[in-house]
Each structure stands twice: as C-alpha cells, then as structure tokens.
Design a protein around this motif. Structure first.
Motif, short mmCIF file in Angstrom:
data_model
loop_
_atom_site.label_atom_id
_atom_site.label_comp_id
_atom_site.label_asym_id
_atom_site.label_seq_id
_atom_site.Cartn_x
_atom_site.Cartn_y
_atom_site.Cartn_z
N ARG A 60 -3.93 0.58 -4.13
CA ARG A 60 -2.66 0.96 -4.75
C ARG A 60 -1.97 -0.10 -5.41
O ARG A 60 -1.46 -0.02 -6.49
N SER A 114 -12.84 2.51 -3.04
CA SER A 114 -12.86 2.10 -4.41
C SER A 114 -14.14 1.47 -4.87
O SER A 114 -14.53 1.01 -6.01
N ALA A 164 2.97 1.62 -3.27
CA ALA A 164 2.00 1.51 -4.60
C ALA A 164 2.42 0.45 -5.39
O ALA A 164 2.62 0.47 -6.92
N ASP A 207 0.86 -1.34 0.10
CA ASP A 207 -0.11 -0.03 0.00
C ASP A 207 0.73 1.22 -0.02
O ASP A 207 0.71 2.20 -0.72
N ARG A 223 -6.03 2.01 5.67
CA ARG A 223 -5.84 1.31 4.59
C ARG A 223 -7.14 0.50 4.24
O ARG A 223 -7.52 0.74 3.02
N TRP A 250 -0.89 4.99 -11.75
CA TRP A 250 -1.92 4.60 -11.04
C TRP A 250 -1.40 5.08 -9.62
O TRP A 250 -0.83 4.32 -8.71
N ASP A 251 -1.88 6.32 -9.29
CA ASP A 251 -1.40 6.89 -7.93
C ASP A 251 -2.78 7.25 -7.33
O ASP A 251 -3.34 8.33 -7.75
N THR A 252 -3.24 6.44 -6.47
CA THR A 252 -4.72 6.32 -6.03
C THR A 252 -4.58 6.49 -4.56
O THR A 252 -3.85 6.37 -3.82
N CYS A 269 -1.97 -1.62 -9.35
CA CYS A 269 -1.25 -1.10 -10.36
C CYS A 269 -1.88 -0.99 -11.72
O CYS A 269 -1.22 -1.56 -12.66
N ALA A 326 -5.34 -5.44 -2.07
CA ALA A 326 -4.81 -5.35 -3.62
C ALA A 326 -4.47 -6.77 -3.89
O ALA A 326 -5.10 -7.15 -5.08
N ARG A 338 -9.46 3.53 2.99
CA ARG A 338 -9.15 3.85 1.76
C ARG A 338 -9.52 2.95 0.71
O ARG A 338 -9.76 3.24 -0.40
N ASP A 339 -9.15 1.61 0.87
CA ASP A 339 -9.18 0.49 -0.11
C ASP A 339 -11.13 0.48 -0.41
O ASP A 339 -11.30 -0.08 -1.45
#
Length: 393
Positions: free
Chosen positions: A204, A364, A34, A31, A357, A198-200, A207, A81, A360-361
C-alpha cells in the motif's frame, strides 16, 4: 573526511541495516494509512543508498547487482513498501547506467542522482495495453530540440513523490506499438492529474496511483537506445532479481517471526518438541531455495553482461522469467506455512508474530508483472528455442 565520505566508508550492509531500523518503525503505519514510506526513504537518502549503482566516476559507488539485491533484502525484512520503492528506483537507475553512459545529459543526470540522492519513478503501463510494458499507445513528439509526451498511465510508482519519472512511449506518432523509447522527465517538466487511487490489498505504501501524465523537456532526455534493448538487456533482469530479493526479505522476516514463536513454545515446555518445529524446518528449506534461486540468477546475469548476444538471447530471457515465477510463488507458500506455525498470533494484528502485512504484500508478487503474462512469453520463446537441460551450464 567529510560526512558523505564517512558514510560511504561504512559497508552497504551496515548502512542498509540502519535505514531498515527506521523503515521497521513505521512499516505498520505506512501499511495502515497507505502512505508513502517517507521516513524510510529519507533514511535511505541519509545513508547515501540511492546512488550506489551510479559509476564511481560520476559520484556513485558502482555497486554490483548482488550488493543492491542484498540491500533490497535487508529493507524487505523491515518494510515491504520501502524495499519495493528502493528496488524500483534501482531498476530505473540500471537503465541509465547500462544505456545512458554514452550521452552527456544522462551522465550529468546520473551524477545528480548520486549527489542529490534523487528518487526515480517509473511509468511503463498505460490504459489500453494492460500490463504489457513492451507496447505503447502514446508517442513522444520531437520538434527541434524539444520533446512532448502525454500518457494515460494507469500506474506510476510513487508518482507524486518521485524527483524524476522514466516514461515509455512509441518513438514517434507513426511508430509501431513495440517501437518504443524511454524518456527521463524531471519534476517541474511534467504535470500529474490523478485518475486512479492506489487502494490495494498490499504494497500500500508504494502509492502507485494512476495519472494523466503531460510533459515537455529537451529532446536529449530521451535515452539513446531503443526501449527493446533497455528492457531485454537491463530492465527485466534487474526487475526480476531485485523484486525477488525484496520478496525473499519479506519471507525471511516471516520465518524469523515463526522461529521466535517456536523457540518461545519450546521454553514453555522443556523436553517436548513444539508442534510447529517440523514445519519450521520445512519452511527453512523453502526459504533457502528462494535464496539459491536469486543468487544463481545474479551469477547468470553477471556472466551474460560480458556477451551482449547472450544478454538478449531467448535462453537468458527464459531463465530470468523463471526466477520471477519461482520466487513469487514460493514466498506465498513460505508465509502460509509461517501462519500455520504462529497460529492465531500470526493471524492477529499487533502481536510480535503478526503476518497479515507480510501475506498481503507477498500477494503482489504474482501480479508484478503478471505471472500469466510471463508464462505466456516464456512459452512463446520455448516454441522457437531450446530449454537448457544442463545442470551446470
């Protein structure tokens, strides 16, 4: 027994949990940097998880949607991820299993996925169409037994790491935007020129950079069924179910951390109910609701597979859309509640109760595919169809 047979003799849950241990060890680093969760994916491959959906006669395990969703959930509790990468791979595999079984090249390729543990990427979005995967600007060109394609893909899931990418396009240069096909291109048959980084905020490690994709391959690598059928009958249902399983996993780990926090507080003050206990009970009910939504969707999908008309019906489409909307919204409520339970220790990074984390995840979820777009599609279907109002139907 050989090593592969020894691994396959173990339960999928046991193998998934072993891969999840590796994924968890690297989740924060993935994370923060990224970066692709390579250790987790290598562990999945070592546990022979990539080919579990492939039919047994082709070297896979013929895993059910429920079994695959369970693996997604287990991985989701360890590293979002890594779990999302696994789910997207399995969504692509479902298109091959459901719609490539009658084509010799695709059967051979499925056997390769199982034997070589290949990772499948996806290129369904395109500059100029937003997130509408049911429209394409680019078109595949077929000349003799060869096909060529150039696509300005705004997002390709872990594009640089994939062993093959399944790409949507118009079926020919004069085709309508919705007249699409899906083509499998193997690494070495395409080039990738990065156009977007891919800077989210979250997810992250997936990719999913943007690329100008250029490819040439034998035309037999085009899936024989129109993408409209692939999307309606396998891809969208698998996406909504498996993504929801990942999101359930993220939320479940947040609840687990919150429960540990409340238990620790209870030990410090014997005889007193910790402040977060009631909210923990509430969040447990919300988590159960997400679980029930996913398991009901799996049952409905399994039942619909016996009837191709039902699989392509508006009622089934509405039901699957509602699964995605419900789960993607509810997990945010769950994690927000967990943040309130854990307080500053949930807000801070680097604590046993850190939830940044996860939060934030989870954000999405409403964007993959956009909930607004899905609600728009659902409203259109409801204008011409009927809402199912039976409790057990």
């Amino acid at each position: 027994m050989n090593k592969v047979a020894d691994i396959k003799a173990m339960s999928l849950v046991e193998r998934a949990k072993r891969a999840a241990v590796v994924a968890s060890e690297h989740a924060d680093d993935v994370d923060q940097k990224a970066r692709f969760p390579k250790e987790a994916v290598e562990a999945m491959k070592a546990e022979k998880l990539m080919g579990i959906q492939i039919p047994v006669e082709l070297g896979g395990e013929g895993a059910s949607t429920a079994e695959i969703a369970e693996v997604c959930s287990i991985l989701g509790q360890a590293c979002s991820a890594a779990a999302m990468t696994f789910s997207m791979h399995q969504i692509k595999a479902s298109s091959l299993v459901s719609h490539g079984d009658g084509a010799s090249w695709h059967r051979d390729f499925m056997a390769r996925i199982a034997s070589e543990q290949l990772l499948l990427g996806s290129a369904t979005t395109e500059a100029g169409i937003g997130g509408n995967l049911r429209n394409s600007i680019c078109a595949v060109e077929v000349e003799g037994n060869r096909c060529r394609l150039e696509k300005d893909a705004t997002v390709i899931s872990y594009g640089e790491e994939a062993d093959a990418i399944l790409v949507t396009s118009r079926s020919h240069k004069d085709a309508a935007p919705s007249d699409q096909v899906m083509t499998v291109f193997l690494k070495g048959q395409y080039s990738l020129a990065k156009t977007h980084d891919w800077d989210t905020l979250g997810m992250r490690g997936t990719c999913s950079d943007g690329f100008l994709f250029k490819a040439e391959a034998p035309a037999e690598q085009i899936l024989p069924k129109p993408f409209a059928e692939i999307a309606a009958q396998s891809m969208l249902a698998n996406a909504h179910i498996l993504w929801s399983a990942v999101w359930f996993g993220i939320a479940a780990d947040a609840v687990k951390r919150s429960q540990a926090f409340v238990k620790a507080a209870a030990r410090r003050t014997p005889g007193a109910t910790p402040p977060g206990a009631l909210r923990l009970a509430e969040v447990s009910g919300l988590l159960q609701m997400v679980k029930s939504t996913v398991t009901a969707a799996i049952a409905e999908f399994d039942a619909a597979r016996a009837d191709e008309n039902k699989l392509s019906s508006m009622g089934f489409g509405v039901a699957m859309n509602n699964v995605k909307i419900s789960s993607s919204q509810t997990i945010l409520t769950i994690i927000n509640h967990c943040m309130l339970i854990c307080g500053i220790l949930g807000y801070k990074n680097g604590t046993p109760f850190s939830l940044g984390r996860h939060l934030r995840d989870a954000h999405s979820a409403q964007l993959m595919i956009s909930n607004d777009r899905i609600l728009g599609n659902t409203s259109t279907m409801l204008l011409v169809g009927k809402q199912d109002t039976s409790l057990l139907g």
